[in-house]
Scaffold this active site. Structure first.
Site, PDB file in Angstrom:
ATOM      1  CG  HIS A   1      -3.825   0.511  -0.990  1.00 45.17           C
ATOM      2  ND1 HIS A   1      -4.886   0.488  -0.172  1.00 45.17           N
ATOM      3  CD2 HIS A   1      -2.891  -0.318  -0.178  1.00 45.17           C
ATOM      4  CE1 HIS A   1      -5.009   0.007   0.881  1.00 45.17           C
ATOM      5  NE2 HIS A   1      -3.809  -0.261   1.281  1.00 45.17           N
TER       6      HIS A   1
ATOM      7  CG  HIS B   1      -1.034   1.492   5.260  1.00 40.06           C
ATOM      8  ND1 HIS B   1      -1.949   2.198   4.486  1.00 40.06           N
ATOM      9  CD2 HIS B   1      -1.492   0.378   4.926  1.00 40.06           C
ATOM     10  CE1 HIS B   1      -2.432   1.468   3.442  1.00 40.06           C
ATOM     11  NE2 HIS B   1      -2.196   0.361   3.751  1.00 40.06           N
TER      12      HIS B   1
ATOM     13  CG  HIS C   1      -2.153  -8.105   1.580  1.00 33.62           C
ATOM     14  ND1 HIS C   1      -3.364  -7.831   1.598  1.00 33.62           N
ATOM     15  CD2 HIS C   1      -1.493  -7.037   2.018  1.00 33.62           C
ATOM     16  CE1 HIS C   1      -3.545  -6.416   1.839  1.00 33.62           C
ATOM     17  NE2 HIS C   1      -2.120  -6.047   2.108  1.00 33.62           N
TER      18      HIS C   1
ATOM     19  CD  GLU D   1      -5.045  -3.181   3.361  1.00 31.01           C
ATOM     20  OE1 GLU D   1      -4.118  -2.396   3.855  1.00 31.01           O
ATOM     21  OE2 GLU D   1      -4.885  -3.539   2.086  1.00 31.01           O
TER      22      GLU D   1
END
Lengths: 284, 135
Positions: free
Chosen positions: A12, A59, A193, A240
């Site tokens: 996303h 977030h 990431h 995530e």
């Protein structure tokens, strides 16, 4: 009764939203990622799910550190995306499915989970980008949304096992919903990431491939690592994958991969899109 | 469990090059992160840009946090409890994307940071045999 027809798992990255806003889907940098949605679009057109139950992480649009829920379930009539600090706000609202939201809340509490219940919540790029990817264009969304937020921001995070069990409880809840709804489950975020620290830019192709290889046939393989193991393996945002682990838990039938696309890099991220079908009966 | 890679003070697990945003960090970084969270609102972004010092006063940033913001020192912001999800909103005001942030934190040039990401470059696609997804 309702049934879960499958699961969509996708990165996303906010930059994907920027690329959509600029129409860069055919740009050489972006095309290999967007091409992963060809099979997803065809499948969605054939299946026409009524509801999307989306496991994601906020977030810093709806939740701040003053009150940070480990699990939060939306029960709003409608959800919206807003500016997250860089000026992009997707316009289309997301219609909610309040009856299913409350049914899921009641059933997961019965299963001894204790979610925060939200009758008003904004959804950030972790919901907005996947919806834009799955249903591009300007037409109003017809698939209704039940958002389920998992804390992947402030440690301690829930364990992978706990997230998987939550997903199973949500799956049981959907299956027991006394209305003929076809439901698709989403897990958003990942794959490896890391944005911050001296290890910024960390990508782990081996761990990502391990996840992609096992997601459909053996999701419990992903539970052998605890949360900090995953931070070390996949990066501090690669954690995530918890959202994927939860969503996979909701698929309780015979699960088969229909498509998988892994493309590195998108922004600082190893990006992936996976489509799984969920059938009640075993298919050869 | 993976093999532990070392122990920081207090018996916490150390992960190389990585600050785990735990309760201690969240407590230390509260003011800085609260300021950054306010940047979801465009009017607040403008107010910060117009007078950074006054805006930092309003949120009660610690001296270390102020110094880090003044110096645009991302590692120092992290060490002062900043969380990257909130700092990303500040980075937006400063015109920095996540590759710029990566370069600043690793001491690489932006081009070298991007090249390091491209070192992993690959695409791997599988499409099943199913009538619903075949063109």
């Amino acid at each position: 009764m309702s049934r879960i027809c499958g699961g969509i798992f996708t990165s996303h990255v906010p930059g994907i939203g920027g690329a959509i806003a600029k129409g860069l889907q055919q740009d050489p940098y972006w095309k290999p990622f967007f091409d992963g949605f060809g099979p997803v679009h065809k499948w969605l057109a054939a299946e026409k799910p009524d509801v999307a139950v989306v496991f994601y992480n906020d977030h810093g649009l709806n939740f701040f550190l003053d009150k940070m829920p480990t699990f939060a379930i939306g029960a709003a009539p409608e959800y919206r995306h807003e500016d997250e600090g860089w000026g992009i706000a997707f316009k289309r609202p997301y219609p909610g499915h309040q009856d299913l939201s409350w049914h899921i809340i009641e059933q997961v509490v019965e299963s001894e989970f204790d979610p925060v219940m939200c009758q008003s919540m904004l959804v950030d790029h972790a919901v907005a980008v996947p919806f834009e990817l799955c249903w591009p264009g300007d037409a109003p969304f017809t698939t209704k949304l039940v958002p389920i937020a998992i804390n992947t921001v402030q440690h301690p995070l829930p364990s992978p096992k706990r997230c998987h069990e939550l997903g199973k409880a949500v799956g049981r809840a959907i299956e027991s919903f006394d209305s003929d709804q076809k439901v698709v489950v989403f897990g958003t975020g990942g794959l490896s990431h890391q944005l911050e620290g001296e290890r910024a830019g960390h990508i782990n192709v081996d761990y990502d491939k391990f996840c992609l290889r096992n997601l459909a046939p053996d999701p419990e393989a992903l539970l052998q690592h605890d949360t900090l193991d995953i931070v070390e393996l996949a990066g501090s945002q690669g954690v995530e994958i918890l959202n994927w682990i939860a969503a996979r838990g909701a698929l309780r039938g015979s699960v088969r991969e229909l498509s998988s696309n892994y493309h590195v890099p998108i922004s600082n991220t190893a990006a992936a899109t996976v489509l799984l079908e969920n059938r009640a009966t075993v298919r050869a | 469990m993976l093999k532990q890679t070392g122990n920081a003070g207090g018996g916490k697990r150390a992960i190389p090059g990585t600050l785990v945003f735990d309760g201690d960090a969240a407590q230390a970084g509260y003011a800085l992160n609260a300021m950054c969270y306010s940047f979801n609102d465009v009017a607040n972004r403008a107010a910060f840009a117009a007078d950074e010092e006054a805006y930092m006063d309003r949120f009660g940033l610690t001296p270390a946090q102020r110094g880090a913001v003044r110096a645009r020192d991302v590692i120092a912001m992290l060490n002062a409890g900043g969380n990257v999800y909130y700092l990303a909103k500040l980075a937006g005001i400063l015109g920095l994307n996540v590759q710029d942030l990566g370069a600043l934190q690793t001491g690489m040039s932006v081009d070298d940071f991007k090249a390091a990401l491209m070192d992993h470059s690959m695409t791997e696609t599988r499409v099943g045999d199913d009538e619903r997804i075949v063109a």
